[in-house]
Scaffold this active site. Sequence first.
Site, PDB file in Angstrom:
ATOM      1  N   ARG A  46      12.366  -2.341  11.112  1.00 25.64           N
ATOM      2  CA  ARG A  46      11.377  -1.870  12.083  1.00 25.64           C
ATOM      3  C   ARG A  46      11.142  -2.943  13.131  1.00 25.64           C
ATOM      4  O   ARG A  46      11.117  -4.126  12.814  1.00 25.64           O
ATOM      5  CB  ARG A  46      10.058  -1.551  11.354  1.00 25.64           C
ATOM      6  CG  ARG A  46      10.027  -0.150  10.793  1.00 25.64           C
ATOM      7  CD  ARG A  46       8.892   0.090   9.846  1.00 25.64           C
ATOM      8  NE  ARG A  46       7.614  -0.464  10.272  1.00 25.64           N
ATOM      9  CZ  ARG A  46       6.472  -0.285   9.585  1.00 25.64           C
ATOM     10  NH1 ARG A  46       6.467   0.436   8.478  1.00 25.64           N
ATOM     11  NH2 ARG A  46       5.359  -0.810  10.007  1.00 25.64           N
ATOM     12  N   ARG A  48      -8.409   1.109   9.736  1.00 23.79           N
ATOM     13  CA  ARG A  48      -8.042  -0.251  10.101  1.00 23.79           C
ATOM     14  C   ARG A  48      -9.048  -0.932  11.010  1.00 23.79           C
ATOM     15  O   ARG A  48      -8.823  -2.087  11.389  1.00 23.79           O
ATOM     16  CB  ARG A  48      -6.687  -0.227  10.809  1.00 23.79           C
ATOM     17  CG  ARG A  48      -5.522  -0.450   9.846  1.00 23.79           C
ATOM     18  CD  ARG A  48      -4.298   0.053  10.530  1.00 23.79           C
ATOM     19  NE  ARG A  48      -3.168  -0.802  10.383  1.00 23.79           N
ATOM     20  CZ  ARG A  48      -1.987  -0.347   9.922  1.00 23.79           C
ATOM     21  NH1 ARG A  48      -1.857   0.882   9.515  1.00 23.79           N
ATOM     22  NH2 ARG A  48      -0.965  -1.152   9.870  1.00 23.79           N
ATOM     23  N   LYS A  71       0.833  -1.214   0.000  1.00 26.64           N
ATOM     24  CA  LYS A  71       0.000   0.000   0.000  1.00 26.64           C
ATOM     25  C   LYS A  71       0.862   1.256   0.000  1.00 26.64           C
ATOM     26  O   LYS A  71       0.577   2.218  -0.693  1.00 26.64           O
ATOM     27  CB  LYS A  71      -0.926   0.039   1.228  1.00 26.64           C
ATOM     28  CG  LYS A  71      -1.834  -1.157   1.374  1.00 26.64           C
ATOM     29  CD  LYS A  71      -2.773  -1.020   2.566  1.00 26.64           C
ATOM     30  CE  LYS A  71      -2.081  -0.930   3.920  1.00 26.64           C
ATOM     31  NZ  LYS A  71      -1.375  -2.158   4.346  1.00 26.64           N
ATOM     32  N   ARG A  81      12.277  -7.102   4.995  1.00 30.01           N
ATOM     33  CA  ARG A  81      12.144  -5.670   4.725  1.00 30.01           C
ATOM     34  C   ARG A  81      12.997  -4.817   5.660  1.00 30.01           C
ATOM     35  O   ARG A  81      13.053  -5.054   6.860  1.00 30.01           O
ATOM     36  CB  ARG A  81      10.662  -5.290   4.888  1.00 30.01           C
ATOM     37  CG  ARG A  81      10.379  -3.843   4.628  1.00 30.01           C
ATOM     38  CD  ARG A  81       8.903  -3.601   4.476  1.00 30.01           C
ATOM     39  NE  ARG A  81       8.222  -3.432   5.746  1.00 30.01           N
ATOM     40  CZ  ARG A  81       6.968  -2.991   5.850  1.00 30.01           C
ATOM     41  NH1 ARG A  81       6.268  -2.705   4.766  1.00 30.01           N
ATOM     42  NH2 ARG A  81       6.412  -2.852   7.024  1.00 30.01           N
ATOM     43  N   ARG A 109       0.762  -8.818  13.672  1.00 33.07           N
ATOM     44  CA  ARG A 109       0.136  -7.826  12.777  1.00 33.07           C
ATOM     45  C   ARG A 109      -0.832  -8.492  11.805  1.00 33.07           C
ATOM     46  O   ARG A 109      -1.890  -7.957  11.504  1.00 33.07           O
ATOM     47  CB  ARG A 109       1.207  -7.055  12.004  1.00 33.07           C
ATOM     48  CG  ARG A 109       1.921  -6.036  12.886  1.00 33.07           C
ATOM     49  CD  ARG A 109       3.213  -5.605  12.275  1.00 33.07           C
ATOM     50  NE  ARG A 109       3.035  -4.741  11.127  1.00 33.07           N
ATOM     51  CZ  ARG A 109       3.961  -4.567  10.183  1.00 33.07           C
ATOM     52  NH1 ARG A 109       5.099  -5.207  10.233  1.00 33.07           N
ATOM     53  NH2 ARG A 109       3.744  -3.743   9.187  1.00 33.07           N
TER      54      ARG A 109
HETATM   55  P1  AMP Z   1       2.074   0.829   9.292  1.00 37.44           P
HETATM   56  O1  AMP Z   1       3.265   1.655   8.988  1.00 37.44           O
HETATM   57  O2  AMP Z   1       0.864   1.248   8.510  1.00 37.44           O
HETATM   58  O3  AMP Z   1       2.334  -0.651   9.197  1.00 37.44           O
HETATM   59  O4  AMP Z   1       1.699   1.131  10.834  1.00 37.44           O
HETATM   60  C1  AMP Z   1       2.605   0.815  11.868  1.00 37.44           C
HETATM   61  C2  AMP Z   1       1.855   0.721  13.177  1.00 37.44           C
HETATM   62  O5  AMP Z   1       1.243   1.984  13.486  1.00 37.44           O
HETATM   63  C3  AMP Z   1       0.717  -0.279  13.201  1.00 37.44           C
HETATM   64  O6  AMP Z   1       1.160  -1.613  13.457  1.00 37.44           O
HETATM   65  C4  AMP Z   1      -0.130   0.278  14.340  1.00 37.44           C
HETATM   66  O7  AMP Z   1       0.451   0.004  15.597  1.00 37.44           O
HETATM   67  C5  AMP Z   1      -0.023   1.780  14.119  1.00 37.44           C
HETATM   68  N1  AMP Z   1      -1.085   2.281  13.209  1.00 37.44           N
HETATM   69  C6  AMP Z   1      -0.915   2.891  12.001  1.00 37.44           C
HETATM   70  N2  AMP Z   1      -2.092   3.209  11.459  1.00 37.44           N
HETATM   71  C7  AMP Z   1      -3.046   2.797  12.329  1.00 37.44           C
HETATM   72  C8  AMP Z   1      -4.468   2.828  12.329  1.00 37.44           C
HETATM   73  N3  AMP Z   1      -5.170   3.343  11.320  1.00 37.44           N
HETATM   74  N4  AMP Z   1      -5.115   2.312  13.415  1.00 37.44           N
HETATM   75  C9  AMP Z   1      -4.433   1.806  14.450  1.00 37.44           C
HETATM   76  N5  AMP Z   1      -3.101   1.726  14.514  1.00 37.44           N
HETATM   77  C10 AMP Z   1      -2.402   2.215  13.462  1.00 37.44           C
END
Ligand code: AMP
Length: 214
Positions: free
Chosen positions: A156, A88, A13, A127, A167
């Site tokens: 990360r 989400r 994404k 990654r 996740r």
């Molecule tokens: P991402 O970079 O999108 O994988 O987000 C990393 C982390 O940020 C996720 O595993 C969540 O802990 C938090 N996070 C990001 N976006 C959201 C969201 N819309 N709702 C809840 N947690 C989020």
Amino acid sequence: MILVLLGPPGAGKGTQGEILAERLGIPKIATGDVLRAALRDGTEQGLAAKAYMDRGDLVPDAVILGIMKDVLLSPAAEKGAILDGVVRTVPQAEGLTIMLAELGRKVDRFLLFDVPEEELMQRLGGRVVCQGCQTPYKGLEPGTRCEKCGETLVRRKDDEPEAIRNRLKVYEAQTAPVVEWAKEKKMNLHKIDATGELNEITERAMKAIEEHTK
Ligand code: AMP
């Protein structure tokens, strides 16, 4: 135009969101990036989110909806936005819909990025990301310099195997229901095969967007 990118972690994404943002001339906004920046800056919001993020759990909806409100009211999002990694949960989807309606706007398209689970595990496992501009890389070691901005590449915490499994579980339990919600509410949801070459995936996404805007 407001686009919401849906799909499991590792579905691409972020990468496709960047490309689509450039093509469409609207910003890509990722809540994950906003939260990581808040953490780097040591803000209260960032520190409160850290434990959830490290485990691969979702940050509470109220925090995310607060971020979304700031984003939607910002001049950068005047012409539209590509929302990556938000929504989400069903309450986030409902909250966003209400917030947009209050602004006389709506989500124009939900794009669902579809990738089989075995491929997701492989993609996320290898990654590394730039700690500066967040560009993801495959097959490079942490500590290498980013080709785009020269900052250091890091793994990360939430890309460690235990957090990856969590996740994916969290996605199934809390985010997959958003797809059902969007179908029920007759939102413009379009599923895209997100495997194969980068440019093929972009073309599939563009086709879905253009079909809608005709
Ligand atoms: P991402 O970079 O999108 O994988 O987000 C990393 C982390 O940020 C996720 O595993 C969540 O802990 C938090 N996070 C990001 N976006 C959201 C969201 N819309 N709702 C809840 N947690 C989020």
